[in-house]
Motif scaffolding. Structure first.
Motif, short mmCIF file in Angstrom:
data_model
loop_
_atom_site.label_atom_id
_atom_site.label_comp_id
_atom_site.label_asym_id
_atom_site.label_seq_id
_atom_site.Cartn_x
_atom_site.Cartn_y
_atom_site.Cartn_z
N LYS A 1 0.80 11.42 1.54
CA LYS A 1 0.65 12.35 2.66
C LYS A 1 0.93 13.77 2.20
O LYS A 1 1.80 14.01 1.38
CB LYS A 1 1.64 12.00 3.78
CG LYS A 1 1.42 10.66 4.42
CD LYS A 1 2.44 10.43 5.51
CE LYS A 1 2.21 9.12 6.23
NZ LYS A 1 3.21 8.93 7.31
N VAL B 1 -2.06 11.61 6.13
CA VAL B 1 -2.44 10.76 5.01
C VAL B 1 -3.69 11.32 4.35
O VAL B 1 -4.72 11.51 5.00
CB VAL B 1 -2.70 9.31 5.48
CG1 VAL B 1 -3.22 8.46 4.33
CG2 VAL B 1 -1.44 8.71 6.07
N ILE C 1 0.85 -1.19 0.00
CA ILE C 1 0.00 0.00 0.00
C ILE C 1 0.89 1.24 0.00
O ILE C 1 1.86 1.31 0.74
CB ILE C 1 -0.93 0.02 1.23
CG1 ILE C 1 -1.86 -1.19 1.19
CG2 ILE C 1 -1.73 1.31 1.29
CD1 ILE C 1 -2.73 -1.33 2.40
N ALA C 2 0.53 2.19 -0.86
CA ALA C 2 1.23 3.48 -0.89
C ALA C 2 0.37 4.51 -0.18
O ALA C 2 -0.82 4.63 -0.47
CB ALA C 2 1.48 3.91 -2.34
N TYR C 3 0.97 5.21 0.77
CA TYR C 3 0.26 6.25 1.51
C TYR C 3 0.71 7.61 1.00
O TYR C 3 1.89 7.93 1.08
CB TYR C 3 0.55 6.13 3.01
CG TYR C 3 0.05 4.84 3.60
CD1 TYR C 3 -1.27 4.71 3.97
CD2 TYR C 3 0.90 3.75 3.77
CE1 TYR C 3 -1.75 3.53 4.50
CE2 TYR C 3 0.44 2.56 4.30
CZ TYR C 3 -0.88 2.45 4.66
OH TYR C 3 -1.34 1.28 5.18
N ARG D 1 -8.99 9.53 2.66
CA ARG D 1 -9.14 9.78 4.08
C ARG D 1 -10.62 9.95 4.39
O ARG D 1 -11.40 10.40 3.54
CB ARG D 1 -8.35 11.05 4.42
CG ARG D 1 -8.44 11.52 5.84
CD ARG D 1 -7.56 12.70 6.10
NE ARG D 1 -7.88 13.83 5.21
CZ ARG D 1 -7.12 14.89 5.07
NH1 ARG D 1 -6.00 15.00 5.73
NH2 ARG D 1 -7.46 15.87 4.26
N ASN E 1 3.95 0.65 2.96
CA ASN E 1 3.76 0.00 4.25
C ASN E 1 4.95 -0.87 4.65
O ASN E 1 5.15 -1.13 5.82
CB ASN E 1 2.49 -0.83 4.26
CG ASN E 1 2.52 -1.95 3.25
OD1 ASN E 1 3.19 -1.85 2.23
ND2 ASN E 1 1.80 -3.01 3.52
N PHE F 1 -8.00 2.87 -4.63
CA PHE F 1 -7.55 3.89 -3.68
C PHE F 1 -8.59 4.10 -2.59
O PHE F 1 -9.80 3.89 -2.80
CB PHE F 1 -7.21 5.19 -4.39
CG PHE F 1 -8.37 6.11 -4.62
CD1 PHE F 1 -8.55 7.21 -3.80
CD2 PHE F 1 -9.27 5.87 -5.62
CE1 PHE F 1 -9.61 8.06 -4.00
CE2 PHE F 1 -10.32 6.70 -5.84
CZ PHE F 1 -10.51 7.81 -5.03
N ILE G 1 5.15 10.11 -0.43
CA ILE G 1 4.50 8.83 -0.72
C ILE G 1 5.33 7.77 -0.01
O ILE G 1 6.51 7.59 -0.30
CB ILE G 1 4.42 8.54 -2.23
CG1 ILE G 1 3.67 9.67 -2.93
CG2 ILE G 1 3.74 7.21 -2.47
CD1 ILE G 1 3.69 9.57 -4.44
N SER H 1 -4.73 6.49 0.22
CA SER H 1 -3.80 5.38 0.02
C SER H 1 -4.17 4.65 -1.26
O SER H 1 -5.31 4.67 -1.69
CB SER H 1 -3.82 4.42 1.22
OG SER H 1 -5.11 3.87 1.37
N ASP I 1 -3.81 0.87 -3.07
CA ASP I 1 -3.44 -0.53 -2.96
C ASP I 1 -2.65 -0.91 -4.20
O ASP I 1 -3.18 -0.87 -5.31
CB ASP I 1 -4.70 -1.39 -2.83
CG ASP I 1 -4.37 -2.83 -2.46
OD1 ASP I 1 -3.30 -3.33 -2.88
OD2 ASP I 1 -5.19 -3.45 -1.76
#
Length: 160
Positions: free
Chosen positions: A38, A43, A34-36, A57, A152, A54, A149, A46, A48
């Motif tokens: 921010k 955040v 998973i890419a977060y 938030r 996890n 995606f 970015i 995100s 997947d």
């Protein structure tokens, strides 16, 4: 003569050890799932990396675009109409696998492709983060825009 033979043995051992280290690190090097994304260490959404879905938030405004927008520093335009809903750390516009967010200096375009993400376009003096390319394990940091970015599996903690 004996000295040269010992040198060759030592060089051979070092090559075997170095080759084993490279092989082990390439096998054990895991990518993130998973890419977060921010903005200002919060955040915003995100992605997947397995399927490209995606998750925004909670209570975040998401605008689903039906056509490719034109990107300007002050915003994005669809049919020459500016979308005013993007503010720094608020709002996401999505067109297919591209995400548009407002950074500190302007719009930042993030693209998902082949289980990786990249900053496709951004407004900054040197465009360093857009030149980083796709990643699925190393964090992408857009310092002038306060956008990061992270993944996890990343062991590094990025705080701007």
């Amino acid at each position: 003569m004996k000295k040269k033979k010992n040198d060759r043995i030592l060089i051979g051992i070092l090559l075997i050890v170095f080759g084993g280290y490279l092989l082990a690190t390439s096998i054990l090097d895991k990518t993130g799932d998973i890419a977060y994304v921010k903005v200002r260490n919060t955040v915003l959404f995100s992605v997947d990396l397995r399927d490209g879905s995606f998750t925004p938030r909670k209570n975040e405004q998401v605008i689903m675009l039906e056509e490719l927008p034109r990107v300007e520093k002050d915003g994005i335009y669809v049919n020459d109409i500016k979308l005013d809903t993007l503010e720094i750390n608020k709002g996401i516009a999505v067109y297919e696998n591209q995400y548009y967010i407002m950074g500190h200096l302007g719009i930042v375009v993030i693209e998902y492709k082949d289980s990786k993400v990249r900053v496709k376009e951004e407004f900054s003096p040197y465009n360093i983060c857009s030149r980083q390319g796709f990643s699925d394990k190393n964090p992408i940091i857009c310092l002038p825009n306060y956008v990061t970015i992270e993944f996890n599996q990343s062991e590094t903690d990025v705080i701007i």
